[in-house]
Design an enzyme around this catalytic site. Sequence first.
Site, mmCIF file in Angstrom:
data_model
loop_
_atom_site.group_PDB
_atom_site.id
_atom_site.type_symbol
_atom_site.label_atom_id
_atom_site.label_comp_id
_atom_site.label_asym_id
_atom_site.label_seq_id
_atom_site.Cartn_x
_atom_site.Cartn_y
_atom_site.Cartn_z
ATOM 1 N N ILE A 59 0.864 -1.187 0.000
ATOM 2 C CA ILE A 59 0.000 0.000 0.000
ATOM 3 C C ILE A 59 0.894 1.228 0.000
ATOM 4 O O ILE A 59 1.645 1.470 0.947
ATOM 5 C CB ILE A 59 -0.939 -0.006 1.221
ATOM 6 C CG1 ILE A 59 -1.784 -1.278 1.241
ATOM 7 C CG2 ILE A 59 -1.809 1.237 1.234
ATOM 8 C CD1 ILE A 59 -2.652 -1.499 0.025
ATOM 9 N N GLN A 68 -10.432 4.831 -0.588
ATOM 10 C CA GLN A 68 -10.927 4.075 -1.744
ATOM 11 C C GLN A 68 -11.783 2.901 -1.277
ATOM 12 O O GLN A 68 -12.877 2.668 -1.785
ATOM 13 C CB GLN A 68 -9.743 3.551 -2.565
ATOM 14 C CG GLN A 68 -10.105 2.581 -3.658
ATOM 15 C CD GLN A 68 -10.680 3.242 -4.884
ATOM 16 O OE1 GLN A 68 -10.386 4.395 -5.149
ATOM 17 N NE2 GLN A 68 -11.501 2.536 -5.621
ATOM 18 N N GLY A 134 -9.238 -0.922 -6.947
ATOM 19 C CA GLY A 134 -10.454 -0.571 -7.659
ATOM 20 C C GLY A 134 -11.769 -1.126 -7.174
ATOM 21 O O GLY A 134 -12.466 -0.482 -6.422
ATOM 22 N N GLU A 135 -12.150 -2.299 -7.589
ATOM 23 C CA GLU A 135 -13.489 -2.818 -7.347
ATOM 24 C C GLU A 135 -13.592 -3.806 -6.187
ATOM 25 O O GLU A 135 -14.691 -4.204 -5.842
ATOM 26 C CB GLU A 135 -14.010 -3.499 -8.614
ATOM 27 C CG GLU A 135 -14.183 -2.560 -9.786
ATOM 28 C CD GLU A 135 -15.228 -1.489 -9.531
ATOM 29 O OE1 GLU A 135 -16.261 -1.790 -8.901
ATOM 30 O OE2 GLU A 135 -15.004 -0.348 -9.946
#
Length: 170
Positions: A59, A68, A134-135
């Site tokens: 990270i 996020q 992202g998802e």
Amino acid sequence: MGENNLNILEVEASSGPGAERQKFAFCSSAAHFCKVRVNRKTGKVKIERLVTVSDGGKIISEKAAANQMSGAAVGGIGMALMEEQLTDERLGTLVGNDFAGYHFPVNADAPIIEVAFINKPDPNINPQGSKGLGEVGIIGTAAAIANAIYNATGKRLRDLPITPDKVLLA
């Protein structure tokens, strides 16, 4: 180029995945845990606690990555409990095709979301060892909420969004 009397410069290059893509998987992953309360009289679902733990490699910016993931988890709350787009079968158009009547989650719908990271660099993906997040924050959240509703009610609801009327009919 002038010293060598060259008037044309030709360069050819290509880019693509390396051989490591054939040997290793580079997917990020996440686990989501949710605790809900379900009102037996109204069918309203209240999320009490939501925890997400993800493996996004190294990270780089923990604060940005946590934002996020928590934002994606709020999106998962919307997917699970309220966001729906209906189609008018007669006209073939969307019903409520603006944000005036579209239900999406707000601060009152989400608890403080606890975010944690494995933070283990993946040396095969890039020099930093980082992957994208992202998802992975949104998809598992909806499933975790549906499972928490099942644990609370004993009724398995598979049609999203899980609205109060669906809870009462189950």
